[in-house]
Design a protein around this motif. Structure first.
Motif, PDB file in Angstrom:
ATOM      1  N   ARG A 413       0.841  -1.193   0.000  1.00  0.00           N
ATOM      2  CA  ARG A 413       0.000   0.000   0.000  1.00  0.00           C
ATOM      3  C   ARG A 413       0.877   1.245   0.000  1.00  0.00           C
ATOM      4  NH1 ARG A 413      -1.095  -0.836   6.329  1.00  0.00           N
ATOM      5  NH2 ARG A 413       0.056   0.968   7.159  1.00  0.00           N
ATOM      6  N   ILE A 414       0.245   2.373  -0.260  1.00  0.00           N
ATOM      7  CA  ILE A 414       0.898   3.677  -0.174  1.00  0.00           C
ATOM      8  C   ILE A 414       0.209   4.469   0.928  1.00  0.00           C
ATOM      9  CG2 ILE A 414       1.372   5.838  -1.383  1.00  0.00           C
ATOM     10  CD1 ILE A 414       1.332   4.208  -3.994  1.00  0.00           C
ATOM     11  N   ASN A 415       0.969   4.949   1.890  1.00  0.00           N
ATOM     12  CA  ASN A 415       0.407   5.722   3.001  1.00  0.00           C
ATOM     13  C   ASN A 415       0.263   7.189   2.614  1.00  0.00           C
ATOM     14  OD1 ASN A 415       0.225   3.546   4.804  1.00  0.00           O
ATOM     15  ND2 ASN A 415       2.350   3.807   5.454  1.00  0.00           N
ATOM     16  N   TYR A 416      -0.907   7.740   2.907  1.00  0.00           N
ATOM     17  CA  TYR A 416      -1.162   9.150   2.597  1.00  0.00           C
ATOM     18  C   TYR A 416      -1.914   9.790   3.759  1.00  0.00           C
ATOM     19  CZ  TYR A 416      -2.835  13.368   0.298  1.00  0.00           C
ATOM     20  OH  TYR A 416      -3.105  14.680  -0.014  1.00  0.00           O
ATOM     21  N   GLU A 417      -1.512  11.006   4.084  1.00  0.00           N
ATOM     22  CA  GLU A 417      -2.126  11.741   5.192  1.00  0.00           C
ATOM     23  C   GLU A 417      -3.158  12.716   4.638  1.00  0.00           C
ATOM     24  OE1 GLU A 417      -2.543  11.916   9.149  1.00  0.00           O
ATOM     25  OE2 GLU A 417      -0.702  11.005   8.367  1.00  0.00           O
ATOM     26  N   LEU A 418      -4.441  12.379   4.779  1.00  0.00           N
ATOM     27  CA  LEU A 418      -5.515  13.262   4.339  1.00  0.00           C
ATOM     28  C   LEU A 418      -6.079  13.974   5.561  1.00  0.00           C
ATOM     29  CD1 LEU A 418      -7.370  14.322   2.108  1.00  0.00           C
ATOM     30  CD2 LEU A 418      -8.874  12.365   2.524  1.00  0.00           C
ATOM     31  N   THR A 419      -5.850  15.267   5.633  1.00  0.00           N
ATOM     32  CA  THR A 419      -6.269  16.035   6.813  1.00  0.00           C
ATOM     33  C   THR A 419      -7.223  17.167   6.458  1.00  0.00           C
ATOM     34  OG1 THR A 419      -4.313  17.460   6.586  1.00  0.00           O
ATOM     35  CG2 THR A 419      -4.115  15.534   8.024  1.00  0.00           C
ATOM     36  N   GLN A 420      -7.661  17.229   5.219  1.00  0.00           N
ATOM     37  CA  GLN A 420      -8.526  18.327   4.781  1.00  0.00           C
ATOM     38  C   GLN A 420      -9.963  18.092   5.241  1.00  0.00           C
ATOM     39  OE1 GLN A 420      -8.418  19.048   0.560  1.00  0.00           O
ATOM     40  NE2 GLN A 420     -10.330  20.213   0.588  1.00  0.00           N
ATOM     41  N   GLY A 440       2.257  10.224  -1.593  1.00  0.00           N
ATOM     42  CA  GLY A 440       2.393   9.380  -0.415  1.00  0.00           C
ATOM     43  C   GLY A 440       3.693   8.604  -0.383  1.00  0.00           C
ATOM     44  N   GLN A 441       3.776   7.684   0.588  1.00  0.00           N
ATOM     45  CA  GLN A 441       4.975   6.877   0.793  1.00  0.00           C
ATOM     46  C   GLN A 441       4.623   5.395   0.687  1.00  0.00           C
ATOM     47  OE1 GLN A 441       8.141   7.988   1.264  1.00  0.00           O
ATOM     48  NE2 GLN A 441       7.413  10.097   0.992  1.00  0.00           N
ATOM     49  N   LEU A 442       5.393   4.678  -0.130  1.00  0.00           N
ATOM     50  CA  LEU A 442       5.189   3.237  -0.247  1.00  0.00           C
ATOM     51  C   LEU A 442       5.545   2.569   1.077  1.00  0.00           C
ATOM     52  CD1 LEU A 442       4.490   0.939  -2.285  1.00  0.00           C
ATOM     53  CD2 LEU A 442       6.954   0.732  -2.681  1.00  0.00           C
ATOM     54  N   PHE A 443       4.620   1.763   1.589  1.00  0.00           N
ATOM     55  CA  PHE A 443       4.841   1.109   2.878  1.00  0.00           C
ATOM     56  C   PHE A 443       5.682  -0.149   2.682  1.00  0.00           C
ATOM     57  CE2 PHE A 443       2.936  -0.834   6.914  1.00  0.00           C
ATOM     58  CZ  PHE A 443       3.681  -0.010   7.743  1.00  0.00           C
ATOM     59  N   GLN A 444       6.052  -0.776   3.773  1.00  0.00           N
ATOM     60  CA  GLN A 444       6.995  -1.889   3.749  1.00  0.00           C
ATOM     61  C   GLN A 444       6.448  -3.092   2.986  1.00  0.00           C
ATOM     62  OE1 GLN A 444       6.988  -1.529   7.959  1.00  0.00           O
ATOM     63  NE2 GLN A 444       6.050  -3.540   8.286  1.00  0.00           N
ATOM     64  N   ALA A 445       7.377  -3.908   2.467  1.00  0.00           N
ATOM     65  CA  ALA A 445       7.011  -5.021   1.595  1.00  0.00           C
ATOM     66  C   ALA A 445       6.401  -6.196   2.348  1.00  0.00           C
ATOM     67  CB  ALA A 445       8.246  -5.497   0.819  1.00  0.00           C
ATOM     68  N   ASN A 446       6.537  -6.234   3.667  1.00  0.00           N
ATOM     69  CA  ASN A 446       5.981  -7.356   4.431  1.00  0.00           C
ATOM     70  C   ASN A 446       4.663  -6.989   5.106  1.00  0.00           C
ATOM     71  OD1 ASN A 446       7.015  -5.605   6.312  1.00  0.00           O
ATOM     72  ND2 ASN A 446       7.982  -7.177   7.581  1.00  0.00           N
ATOM     73  N   GLY A 491       1.208  -7.361  -7.063  1.00  0.00           N
ATOM     74  CA  GLY A 491       0.568  -6.367  -7.923  1.00  0.00           C
ATOM     75  C   GLY A 491       0.928  -4.934  -7.595  1.00  0.00           C
ATOM     76  N   THR A 492       1.960  -4.733  -6.774  1.00  0.00           N
ATOM     77  CA  THR A 492       2.308  -3.374  -6.334  1.00  0.00           C
ATOM     78  C   THR A 492       2.540  -2.428  -7.505  1.00  0.00           C
ATOM     79  OG1 THR A 492       3.341  -4.307  -4.351  1.00  0.00           O
ATOM     80  CG2 THR A 492       3.905  -2.034  -4.914  1.00  0.00           C
ATOM     81  N   GLY A 493       3.143  -2.938  -8.581  1.00  0.00           N
ATOM     82  CA  GLY A 493       3.502  -2.079  -9.702  1.00  0.00           C
ATOM     83  C   GLY A 493       2.332  -1.570 -10.512  1.00  0.00           C
TER      84      GLY A 493
END
Length: 560
Positions: A413-420, A440-446, A491-493
């Motif tokens: 997954r990709i982490n994103y901070e939605l604060t609006q 966002g930031q790609l989270f860890q592979a495990n 399927g991350t790509g």
């Protein structure tokens, strides 16, 4: 009389003197003409060959006025070749430059970026003399190189082998990037050469970290590639991607060459095409299901708002149905408002008051009656490419195996901070989600947050009663299916899966249900090898065609 004779003698002397001067002028005129002829016969030809060498083999294309057989604007209509008799110099080896006697088009020709030589597959030095790189300071960010093994083959980024015996030109070209104290190598798919903790090479990460960083050590005209955990890229009999703990010449020595006339992505790899998305009617029917947290138990108003945004997005996906397993009235009403299917009847673990993954999968398969079901955590946004990827993998399995078709698709997954506060979706909501993914930031592979599993595979395997929301289930399921030899695809790509942060990314790790799940995992085989990078297969978009492609992590890294 004598006077007339004198006039005649003087006139005769004048005529004789004039004839003598004219006879001396003749050789001068001939020599001058010969010099002019020689210059135009051979001098221009030498200049033209020199120009072709500067631009490179097949690297120059004709522009109006550039051809030697075409006069410049405002000039006469007679070419230098027609004006001068005698032999003509050879036409340069360039199919885009017309022969001297051919008809020249007056239509302007666009000067294209020169691409790599067609001979690069045989030898990158065949077209233009290029000496191997011999010093680390020659590897600078932005240059394009080839890496040739001692047996003559090339390090190449090739997707799933469909029978081809050699790599294409662009698959052998790598772009250099410097970072993390070493060299990073990017291929035509824009992914980087990577070394995982198990000592295997892959080409699947779109961002370069220490796993994608190699230390290059030159020894004369060859060099070795050492990964971050001090293992070497090496040539072995199986051409596998397994790293070697020792650098033994010549198996770990490679020749680095800079690719001539290759200064941009378009010139080296071709123009980048946007992904060609599958239309909804071509997608296979799937059931998406989840068991989200009760909205009343969410700690902040922003978390509650995010859950409503997720429900809204799920309702827009072209699934056969999307099921929300919940017995909470407020959560059920929010899901119902978004036209999702509510299922209040499901098994609850008596100790933790939570459902189990096994019973949710069983019930979703029973309700949906589809060949594939997809479990998702309750706080993940998706676009159509989730269904596209599952359809692509399902079609691949059908073409390469016999029924019943057994496979699973997982991913990061990709982490994103939605604060609006009060955020709403635009008509082009997929563009908004993709913008979140870019920021966002790609989270860890495990850590996996979705599992697309075929009905046939789920019915074949044994799954202990892991509790939803606890740790270990994702790694146990992925690792054990890989270990058993099933088709598990990363399927991350190609899957856009955006997790809306809620302030405690690993809060569930400390809960009793996670300890329970960990004990179950240890009892039934452990969670080792359960990272997405352990999957044999992975999907990526091909930048040159825009099509989804399948890659094999266990495939050959060296190609002719």
């Amino acid at each position: 009389m004598r006077r007339y004779i004198g006039y005649i003698v003087v006139l005769a002397l004048i005529l004789l003197a004039g004839q003598h001067r004219l006879s001396r002028l003749g050789p001068w005129h001939e020599n001058t003409a010969s010099h002019w002829n020689h210059t135009h016969r051979y001098g221009i030809g030498v200049h033209h060959r020199h120009r072709n060498a500067i631009w490179g083999h097949k690297g120059w294309q004709q522009l109006p006025g550039n051809s030697l057989s075409q006069p410049a604007a405002g000039g006469n209509n007679k070419t230098p070749w027609a004006a001068v008799p005698g032999p003509r110099p050879p036409t340069p080896y360039n199919s885009s430059v017309a022969a001297p006697d051919s008809k020249i088009s007056t239509t302007p020709t666009r000067l294209l970026s020169p691409g790599p030589s067609a001979h690069i597959a045989e030898s990158p030095a065949a077209a233009v003399p290029v000496t191997p790189l011999t010093q680390l300071n020659q590897l600078v960010t932005g240059i394009f190189i080839t890496i040739q093994a001692s047996d003559g083959r090339y390090l190449a980024a090739v997707n799933h082998n469909t029978g081809q015996g050699s790599a294409s030109q662009r698959q052998k070209v790598w772009r250099v990037q410097l970072g993390h104290g070493g060299v990073q190598l990017q291929c035509h798919s824009h992914a980087f050469l990577s070394a995982d903790l198990e000592g295997r090479l892959s080409i699947d990460r779109m961002a370069a970290r220490r796993y994608e960083t190699f230390h290059v050590q030159f020894r004369g005209t060859t060099a070795s590639l050492m990964s971050h955990h001090k293992k070497y890229v090496a040539v072995n009999a199986a051409s596998s991607r397994q790293l070697d703990a020792t650098a033994t010449a010549p198996t770990s020595n490679f020749t680095f060459r800079r690719v001539p006339n290759c200064e941009s992505e378009e010139a080296c790899w071709g123009s980048v095409q946007s992904p060609l998305h599958t239309i909804s009617k071509q997608l296979i029917p799937v059931v998406l299901f989840s068991s989200p947290k009760n909205i009343d138990k969410m700690l902040t108003h922003q978390m509650q708002q995010n859950q409503l945004l997720v429900f809204d997005i799920w309702s827009r996906l072209p699934t056969k149905t999307t099921i929300v397993f919940t017995d909470d009235p407020k959560t059920a009403q929010a899901a119902k408002n978004n036209h999702l299917t509510i299922e209040p009847k499901f098994f609850i673990h008596p100790k933790f008051n939570q459902p189990t993954y096994k019973t949710l999968f069983d019930r979703a398969i029973e309700i949906g009656d589809t060949d594939v079901v997809i479990y998702t955590n309750g706080d993940i946004l998706y676009t159509h490419d989730l269904l596209e990827t599952v359809t692509f993998v399902a079609n691949f399995v059908k073409k390469t195996s016999e029924p019943p078709y057994k496979f699973m698709v997982v991913g990061q997954r990709i982490n994103y901070e939605l604060t609006q506060p009060g955020f709403t979706w635009d008509p082009d909501w997929e563009a908004q989600i993709r913008a979140f993914a870019r920021q966002g930031q790609l989270f860890q592979a495990n850590a996996q947050d979705y599992f697309a599993v075929s009905r046939a595979l789920w019915r074949e395997i044994f799954v202990p009663p892991f509790v939803v929301g606890g740790t270990s289930f994702d790694n146990w399921l992925t690792g054990r299916l890989i270990e058993a030899g099933h088709t598990v695809v990363d399927g991350t790509g190609t899957v856009t899966a955006v997790h809306l942060n809620h302030g405690h990314l690993k809060g569930s790790h400390k809960e009793p249900k996670s300890e329970f799940n960990t004990e179950l995992a240890l009892k039934y085989g452990g969670w080792g090898g359960g990272s997405v990078t352990g999957c044999q297969w992975y999907t990526m978009w091909d930048p040159a065609t825009g099509r989804m492609t399948l890659w094999d992590r266990s495939g050959s890294l060296l190609w002719a």
